[in-house]
Design an enzyme around this catalytic site. Structure first.
Site, PDB file in Angstrom:
ATOM      1  N   THR A   1      -2.193  -5.139   7.933  1.00  0.00           N
ATOM      2  CA  THR A   1      -3.390  -5.977   7.922  1.00  0.00           C
ATOM      3  C   THR A   1      -4.600  -5.109   8.293  1.00  0.00           C
ATOM      4  O   THR A   1      -4.864  -4.844   9.466  1.00  0.00           O
ATOM      5  CB  THR A   1      -3.244  -7.131   8.929  1.00  0.00           C
ATOM      6  OG1 THR A   1      -2.632  -6.619  10.116  1.00  0.00           O
ATOM      7  CG2 THR A   1      -2.379  -8.238   8.370  1.00  0.00           C
ATOM      8  N   GLY A  26     -10.742  -2.773   2.897  1.00  0.00           N
ATOM      9  CA  GLY A  26      -9.831  -2.690   4.047  1.00  0.00           C
ATOM     10  C   GLY A  26      -9.858  -1.327   4.721  1.00  0.00           C
ATOM     11  O   GLY A  26     -10.824  -0.569   4.596  1.00  0.00           O
ATOM     12  N   ASP A  27      -8.780  -1.021   5.418  1.00  0.00           N
ATOM     13  CA  ASP A  27      -8.710   0.212   6.203  1.00  0.00           C
ATOM     14  C   ASP A  27      -8.365   1.445   5.365  1.00  0.00           C
ATOM     15  O   ASP A  27      -8.691   2.566   5.761  1.00  0.00           O
ATOM     16  CB  ASP A  27      -7.641   0.070   7.291  1.00  0.00           C
ATOM     17  CG  ASP A  27      -6.257  -0.176   6.683  1.00  0.00           C
ATOM     18  OD1 ASP A  27      -6.150  -1.010   5.763  1.00  0.00           O
ATOM     19  OD2 ASP A  27      -5.285   0.474   7.125  1.00  0.00           O
ATOM     20  N   ARG A  56     -14.447  -7.225  -0.474  1.00  0.00           N
ATOM     21  CA  ARG A  56     -13.793  -6.869   0.802  1.00  0.00           C
ATOM     22  C   ARG A  56     -13.181  -5.461   0.708  1.00  0.00           C
ATOM     23  O   ARG A  56     -12.536  -5.106  -0.267  1.00  0.00           O
ATOM     24  CB  ARG A  56     -12.697  -7.888   1.126  1.00  0.00           C
ATOM     25  CG  ARG A  56     -11.912  -7.581   2.409  1.00  0.00           C
ATOM     26  CD  ARG A  56     -10.620  -6.841   2.133  1.00  0.00           C
ATOM     27  NE  ARG A  56      -9.780  -6.680   3.310  1.00  0.00           N
ATOM     28  CZ  ARG A  56      -8.685  -5.934   3.356  1.00  0.00           C
ATOM     29  NH1 ARG A  56      -8.296  -5.283   2.291  1.00  0.00           N
ATOM     30  NH2 ARG A  56      -7.972  -5.834   4.454  1.00  0.00           N
ATOM     31  N   THR A  87       0.835  -1.197   0.000  1.00  0.00           N
ATOM     32  CA  THR A  87       0.000   0.000   0.000  1.00  0.00           C
ATOM     33  C   THR A  87       0.872   1.250   0.000  1.00  0.00           C
ATOM     34  O   THR A  87       1.972   1.224   0.535  1.00  0.00           O
ATOM     35  CB  THR A  87      -0.883  -0.039   1.265  1.00  0.00           C
ATOM     36  OG1 THR A  87      -1.838  -1.087   1.094  1.00  0.00           O
ATOM     37  CG2 THR A  87      -1.611   1.268   1.520  1.00  0.00           C
ATOM     38  N   THR A 118      -0.384   1.336   6.795  1.00  0.00           N
ATOM     39  CA  THR A 118      -0.303   0.159   5.930  1.00  0.00           C
ATOM     40  C   THR A 118      -0.175  -1.087   6.804  1.00  0.00           C
ATOM     41  O   THR A 118       0.462  -1.036   7.856  1.00  0.00           O
ATOM     42  CB  THR A 118       0.893   0.246   4.958  1.00  0.00           C
ATOM     43  OG1 THR A 118       0.983  -0.990   4.234  1.00  0.00           O
ATOM     44  CG2 THR A 118       2.211   0.491   5.668  1.00  0.00           C
TER      45      THR A 118
HETATM   46  N1  ASP Z   1      -4.008  -2.053   4.623  1.00  0.00           N
HETATM   47  C1  ASP Z   1      -4.255  -2.628   3.333  1.00  0.00           C
HETATM   48  C2  ASP Z   1      -5.543  -3.406   3.386  1.00  0.00           C
HETATM   49  O1  ASP Z   1      -5.767  -4.104   4.355  1.00  0.00           O
HETATM   50  C3  ASP Z   1      -3.174  -3.573   2.905  1.00  0.00           C
HETATM   51  C4  ASP Z   1      -1.812  -2.977   2.888  1.00  0.00           C
HETATM   52  O2  ASP Z   1      -1.500  -2.088   3.667  1.00  0.00           O
HETATM   53  O3  ASP Z   1      -1.014  -3.427   2.029  1.00  0.00           O
HETATM   54  O4  ASP Z   1      -6.285  -3.358   2.439  1.00  0.00           O
END
Ligand code: ASP
Length: 352
Positions: free
Chosen positions: A267, A244-245, A242, A214, A265
């Site tokens: 999980t 994400g954050d 899905r 990310t 960045t």
């Molecule tokens: N935070 C991002 C997500 O969960 C993934 C990442 O940081 O690479 O979508």
């Protein structure tokens, strides 16, 4: 002589401050007209052993190019939102990172991208999720912010609006890279998501090579306004739909002139559970923690305690820059109007 003294001061700052890159002291006010930008290109098992000299060079050069693009906007008197956007676009256009071209694949073999941007001067913000025809999702996030009364648009609706606004739309094949597609192939049929660049050895145990590609940027402009943005393809083999954050304001991105700007960045689910970026800002604002303490608290005592992994970059209202991560490394860099400029990727204690 003057030049020599200022170079020595910069050198001292670089050596003495690791994750507390700049001095954090509320009594030190921001230099008038000073500006700065900090970026990341993902965190994880970013170690010297995992990266050839050529790879290190490629990442360093691309990070520096992104920093320069954002810095130029600020130097010319541009606003921090434009600087964040300029830096992120460079990384979205590069297949090195999990954003824009080179985004990871979901379980259906498609790429679904998320992005967000926030203006710390008024808390305006915009985001898109699950898009796969917009060449630069960060520009789409900006359009949501600037031209709608909403904060987050997803999928088709977002893409229709962006087309109307004249954004460059591409066939989804534009985002293809063999490397990411192979990552999906290895994961298909498994009830598991894969973080970007994670590798498997033959017996299918994960090797400790987690990386999250990310990208994100935070900038402060000459007027002292802070902006932050984040862009991602998410996680390999994520479920269709899905999110994400990264497009969630307060989790993956946050900016507030009263405290700081942040991009995360890692999980994503854990950054969402802890509302990570906003939590850091709150700890600074209400608990009077230093940015360094607040980052550590959220990354290690909250996210780490739940089993999450990743990192954050932070730029405070005085223009000080910070980063921290509970993973092995994080692609990162910053550039300030006082001449400081640094690009790094490995463990905080193994630098230099
Ligand atoms: N935070 C991002 C997500 O969960 C993934 C990442 O940081 O690479 O979508």
């Amino acid at each position: 002589m003057k030049k020599l003294i200022s170079s020595l001061i910069v050198l001292f700052l670089l050596i003495s401050c690791k994750n507390e890159i700049s001095k954090n002291d509320d009594s030190i006010q921001r230099e008038p007209n000073s500006f700065a930008i900090i970026i990341h290109g993902g965190a994880g098992g970013v170690t010297r052993e995992n990266h050839s000299k050529e790879q290190q060079k490629a990442y360093s050069e691309k990070l520096q190019e992104a920093l320069n693009a954002g810095y130029l906007v600020l130097e010319k008197g541009g606003i921090s939102l434009d600087a964040v956007q300029a830096a992120i676009m460079i990384m979205e256009d590069s297949p090195l990172f999990n954003a824009g071209k080179g985004a990871v694949y979901n379980s259906e073999g498609n790429q679904e991208m998320d992005a967000s941007i926030m203006d710390g001067s008024n808390l305006n913000c915009g985001a898109v999720a699950g898009v796969n025809h917009i060449k630069n999702p960060i520009l789409a996030a900006r359009i949501v912010m600037d031209s709608t009364s909403h904060v987050l648009l997803s999928g088709k609706g977002a893409e229709i609006l962006m087309k109307k606004n004249g954004l460059v739309m591409v066939d989804s094949s534009y985002f293809f890279t063999e490397k990411r597609f192979n990552q999906l192939r290895k994961m298909q049929g498994k009830e598991q998501t894969l973080l970007d660049h994670t590798s498997y050895i033959e017996n299918e145990n994960l090797i400790d090579d987690h990386k999250f590609g990310t990208v994100g940027a935070v900038a402060i402009d000459k007027k002292g306004n802070i902006a932050a943005g984040t862009s991602t393809g998410g996680m390999t083999n994520k479920k269709y739909g899905r999110i994400g954050d990264s497009p969630i304001i307060g989790s993956g991105t946050y900016a507030n002139n009263l405290t700081c700007g942040i991009s995360a960045t890692g999980t994503g689910e854990y950054f969402m559970k802890t509302v990570a970026a906003h939590e850091v800002s709150n700890l600074i604002q209400y608990k009077k923690m230093s940015p360094k303490e607040a980052l550590h608290e959220v990354l290690f005592n909250q996210i780490g305690a739940l089993g999450g992994e990743g990192g954050m970059i932070l730029l405070d209202k005085h223009g000080n820059v910070y980063w921290d991560f509970n993973s092995k490394g994080m692609f990162r860099g910053y550039k300030k109007s006082n001449g400081e400029n640094l690009v790094e990727m490995f463990e905080i204690n193994s630098e230099n």
